[in-house]
Design a protein around this motif. Structure first.
Motif, PDB file in Angstrom:
ATOM      1  N   LYS A   1       0.852  -1.179   0.000  1.00 39.30           N
ATOM      2  CA  LYS A   1       0.000   0.000   0.000  1.00 39.30           C
ATOM      3  C   LYS A   1       0.891   1.232   0.000  1.00 39.30           C
ATOM      4  CE  LYS A   1      -4.012  -1.732   2.479  1.00 39.30           C
ATOM      5  NZ  LYS A   1      -5.014  -1.360   3.479  1.00 39.30           N
ATOM      6  N   VAL A   2       0.603   2.163  -0.888  1.00 37.78           N
ATOM      7  CA  VAL A   2       1.335   3.428  -0.964  1.00 37.78           C
ATOM      8  C   VAL A   2       0.337   4.552  -0.707  1.00 37.78           C
ATOM      9  CG1 VAL A   2       2.706   4.954  -2.418  1.00 37.78           C
ATOM     10  CG2 VAL A   2       2.984   2.473  -2.615  1.00 37.78           C
ATOM     11  N   VAL A   3       0.630   5.357   0.321  1.00 38.19           N
ATOM     12  CA  VAL A   3      -0.218   6.491   0.674  1.00 38.19           C
ATOM     13  C   VAL A   3       0.418   7.743   0.080  1.00 38.19           C
ATOM     14  CG1 VAL A   3      -1.271   7.790   2.561  1.00 38.19           C
ATOM     15  CG2 VAL A   3      -0.853   5.323   2.822  1.00 38.19           C
ATOM     16  N   TYR A   4      -0.372   8.509  -0.696  1.00 36.62           N
ATOM     17  CA  TYR A   4       0.203   9.657  -1.410  1.00 36.62           C
ATOM     18  C   TYR A   4      -0.834  10.750  -1.624  1.00 36.62           C
ATOM     19  CZ  TYR A   4      -2.173   7.875  -5.584  1.00 36.62           C
ATOM     20  OH  TYR A   4      -3.120   7.456  -6.484  1.00 36.62           O
ATOM     21  N   SER A   5      -0.357  11.896  -2.059  1.00 36.38           N
ATOM     22  CA  SER A   5      -1.242  12.980  -2.475  1.00 36.38           C
ATOM     23  C   SER A   5      -0.719  13.539  -3.790  1.00 36.38           C
ATOM     24  CB  SER A   5      -1.331  14.075  -1.405  1.00 36.38           C
ATOM     25  OG  SER A   5      -0.048  14.562  -1.101  1.00 36.38           O
ATOM     26  N   GLU A   6      -1.642  14.031  -4.607  1.00 34.23           N
ATOM     27  CA  GLU A   6      -1.278  14.637  -5.886  1.00 34.23           C
ATOM     28  C   GLU A   6      -1.185  16.144  -5.696  1.00 34.23           C
ATOM     29  OE1 GLU A   6      -4.491  13.160  -8.337  1.00 34.23           O
ATOM     30  OE2 GLU A   6      -3.200  11.567  -9.099  1.00 34.23           O
ATOM     31  N   THR A   7      -0.138  16.743  -6.231  1.00 33.31           N
ATOM     32  CA  THR A   7       0.030  18.190  -6.172  1.00 33.31           C
ATOM     33  C   THR A   7       0.344  18.699  -7.575  1.00 33.31           C
ATOM     34  OG1 THR A   7       2.417  18.152  -5.801  1.00 33.31           O
ATOM     35  CG2 THR A   7       1.016  17.960  -3.843  1.00 33.31           C
ATOM     36  N   ALA A   8       0.409  19.991  -7.718  1.00 31.00           N
ATOM     37  CA  ALA A   8       0.765  20.581  -9.012  1.00 31.00           C
ATOM     38  C   ALA A   8       2.183  20.184  -9.421  1.00 31.00           C
ATOM     39  CB  ALA A   8       0.638  22.105  -8.945  1.00 31.00           C
ATOM     40  N   ASN A   9       3.026  19.875  -8.449  1.00 36.35           N
ATOM     41  CA  ASN A   9       4.422  19.509  -8.725  1.00 36.35           C
ATOM     42  C   ASN A   9       4.630  18.015  -8.944  1.00 36.35           C
ATOM     43  OD1 ASN A   9       5.246  22.191  -8.430  1.00 36.35           O
ATOM     44  ND2 ASN A   9       5.428  21.950  -6.214  1.00 36.35           N
ATOM     45  N   GLY A  10       3.609  17.215  -8.757  1.00 37.38           N
ATOM     46  CA  GLY A  10       3.754  15.769  -8.908  1.00 37.38           C
ATOM     47  C   GLY A  10       3.071  15.048  -7.768  1.00 37.38           C
ATOM     48  N   LEU A  11       3.691  13.985  -7.275  1.00 39.02           N
ATOM     49  CA  LEU A  11       3.133  13.200  -6.186  1.00 39.02           C
ATOM     50  C   LEU A  11       3.997  13.325  -4.951  1.00 39.02           C
ATOM     51  CD1 LEU A  11       2.255   9.833  -7.974  1.00 39.02           C
ATOM     52  CD2 LEU A  11       0.781  11.795  -7.575  1.00 39.02           C
ATOM     53  N   THR A  12       3.357  13.350  -3.792  1.00 43.12           N
ATOM     54  CA  THR A  12       4.077  13.309  -2.529  1.00 43.12           C
ATOM     55  C   THR A  12       3.712  12.004  -1.839  1.00 43.12           C
ATOM     56  OG1 THR A  12       4.056  15.706  -2.301  1.00 43.12           O
ATOM     57  CG2 THR A  12       4.438  14.432  -0.301  1.00 43.12           C
ATOM     58  N   ILE A  13       4.726  11.177  -1.605  1.00 44.86           N
ATOM     59  CA  ILE A  13       4.529   9.886  -0.952  1.00 44.86           C
ATOM     60  C   ILE A  13       4.612  10.108   0.546  1.00 44.86           C
ATOM     61  CG2 ILE A  13       5.316   7.488  -0.771  1.00 44.86           C
ATOM     62  CD1 ILE A  13       4.420   8.467  -3.633  1.00 44.86           C
ATOM     63  N   THR A  14       3.565   9.700   1.262  1.00 45.38           N
ATOM     64  CA  THR A  14       3.497   9.885   2.700  1.00 45.38           C
ATOM     65  C   THR A  14       3.945   8.641   3.453  1.00 45.38           C
ATOM     66  OG1 THR A  14       1.616  11.340   2.342  1.00 45.38           O
ATOM     67  CG2 THR A  14       1.964  10.564   4.588  1.00 45.38           C
ATOM     68  N   SER A  15       3.582   7.460   2.944  1.00 39.88           N
ATOM     69  CA  SER A  15       3.950   6.217   3.628  1.00 39.88           C
ATOM     70  C   SER A  15       3.820   5.043   2.670  1.00 39.88           C
ATOM     71  CB  SER A  15       3.050   5.984   4.853  1.00 39.88           C
ATOM     72  OG  SER A  15       3.602   4.998   5.695  1.00 39.88           O
ATOM     73  N   ALA A  16       4.421   3.924   3.081  1.00 38.64           N
ATOM     74  CA  ALA A  16       4.310   2.673   2.324  1.00 38.64           C
ATOM     75  C   ALA A  16       4.256   1.529   3.335  1.00 38.64           C
ATOM     76  CB  ALA A  16       5.496   2.493   1.382  1.00 38.64           C
ATOM     77  N   ILE A  17       3.334   0.620   3.101  1.00 39.63           N
ATOM     78  CA  ILE A  17       3.075  -0.466   4.040  1.00 39.63           C
ATOM     79  C   ILE A  17       2.977  -1.772   3.267  1.00 39.63           C
ATOM     80  CG2 ILE A  17       1.419  -1.323   5.766  1.00 39.63           C
ATOM     81  CD1 ILE A  17       0.650   2.041   5.003  1.00 39.63           C
ATOM     82  N   VAL A  18       3.509  -2.843   3.842  1.00 37.70           N
ATOM     83  CA  VAL A  18       3.334  -4.170   3.259  1.00 37.70           C
ATOM     84  C   VAL A  18       2.410  -4.950   4.177  1.00 37.70           C
ATOM     85  CG1 VAL A  18       4.434  -6.358   2.663  1.00 37.70           C
ATOM     86  CG2 VAL A  18       5.592  -4.217   2.158  1.00 37.70           C
ATOM     87  N   ILE A  19       1.341  -5.477   3.605  1.00 35.85           N
ATOM     88  CA  ILE A  19       0.427  -6.338   4.342  1.00 35.85           C
ATOM     89  C   ILE A  19       0.813  -7.768   3.981  1.00 35.85           C
ATOM     90  CG2 ILE A  19      -1.976  -6.940   4.778  1.00 35.85           C
ATOM     91  CD1 ILE A  19      -1.223  -4.002   5.448  1.00 35.85           C
ATOM     92  N   THR A  20       1.318  -8.499   4.958  1.00 38.74           N
ATOM     93  CA  THR A  20       1.804  -9.854   4.722  1.00 38.74           C
ATOM     94  C   THR A  20       0.669 -10.849   4.877  1.00 38.74           C
ATOM     95  OG1 THR A  20       3.948  -9.234   5.595  1.00 38.74           O
ATOM     96  CG2 THR A  20       3.497 -11.584   5.454  1.00 38.74           C
ATOM     97  N   VAL A  21       0.588 -11.742   3.920  1.00 35.79           N
ATOM     98  CA  VAL A  21      -0.417 -12.816   3.960  1.00 35.79           C
ATOM     99  C   VAL A  21       0.219 -13.989   4.687  1.00 35.79           C
ATOM    100  CG1 VAL A  21      -1.760 -14.420   2.566  1.00 35.79           C
ATOM    101  CG2 VAL A  21      -1.448 -12.065   1.801  1.00 35.79           C
TER     102      VAL A  21
END
Length: 82
Positions: free
Chosen positions: A57-77
Motif C-alpha cells: 500500500k502506498v499512501v500519497y497525495s497529488e500536487t501541481a508539482n507531482g506526487l508526494t509519498i506519505t507512507s508505504a506499508i506491506v500487508i503480509t499474507v
C-alpha cells in the motif's frame, strides 16, 4: 522511469520504506500499475499485490508539482496449512 513529473518522498515515507525494506521502484510500480486505488483520510492509496501474494500500500497525495509519498506499508499474507 515513472510517468509522473516528480515524486517527492517525505522523511516519514523514507523511514517507513527503510524499516519495511520497500524500494522506490516497488513504490513507483504500485503507483504506475495499481490493482486498486481509493481515497483515505484526505489522501490517496494505491495497492498492488506482489508476486509473493502480499499487498503493498502506498499512501500519497497529488500536487501541481507531482506526487508526494506519505507512507508505504506491506500487508503480509499468512498461510496456515490445514
Amino acid at each position: 522511469m515513472s510517468r509522473y513529473n516528480r515524486i517527492i518522498y517525505t522523511q516519514h515515507a523514507l523511514e517507513r520504506m527503510s524499516e519495511r525494506r520497500i524500494s522506490q521502484r516497488q513504490v513507483e510500480r504500485t503507483l504506475e500499475q495499481p490493482d486498486k486505488t481509493y481515497p483515505s483520510d484526505g489522501k490517496l492509496v494505491a495497492e498492488r499485490v506482489t508476486v509473493h501474494g502480499n499487498t503493498l500500500k502506498v499512501v500519497y497525495s497529488e500536487t501541481a508539482n507531482g506526487l508526494t509519498i506519505t507512507s508505504a506499508i506491506v500487508i503480509t499474507v499468512i498461510r496456515i496449512s490445514p
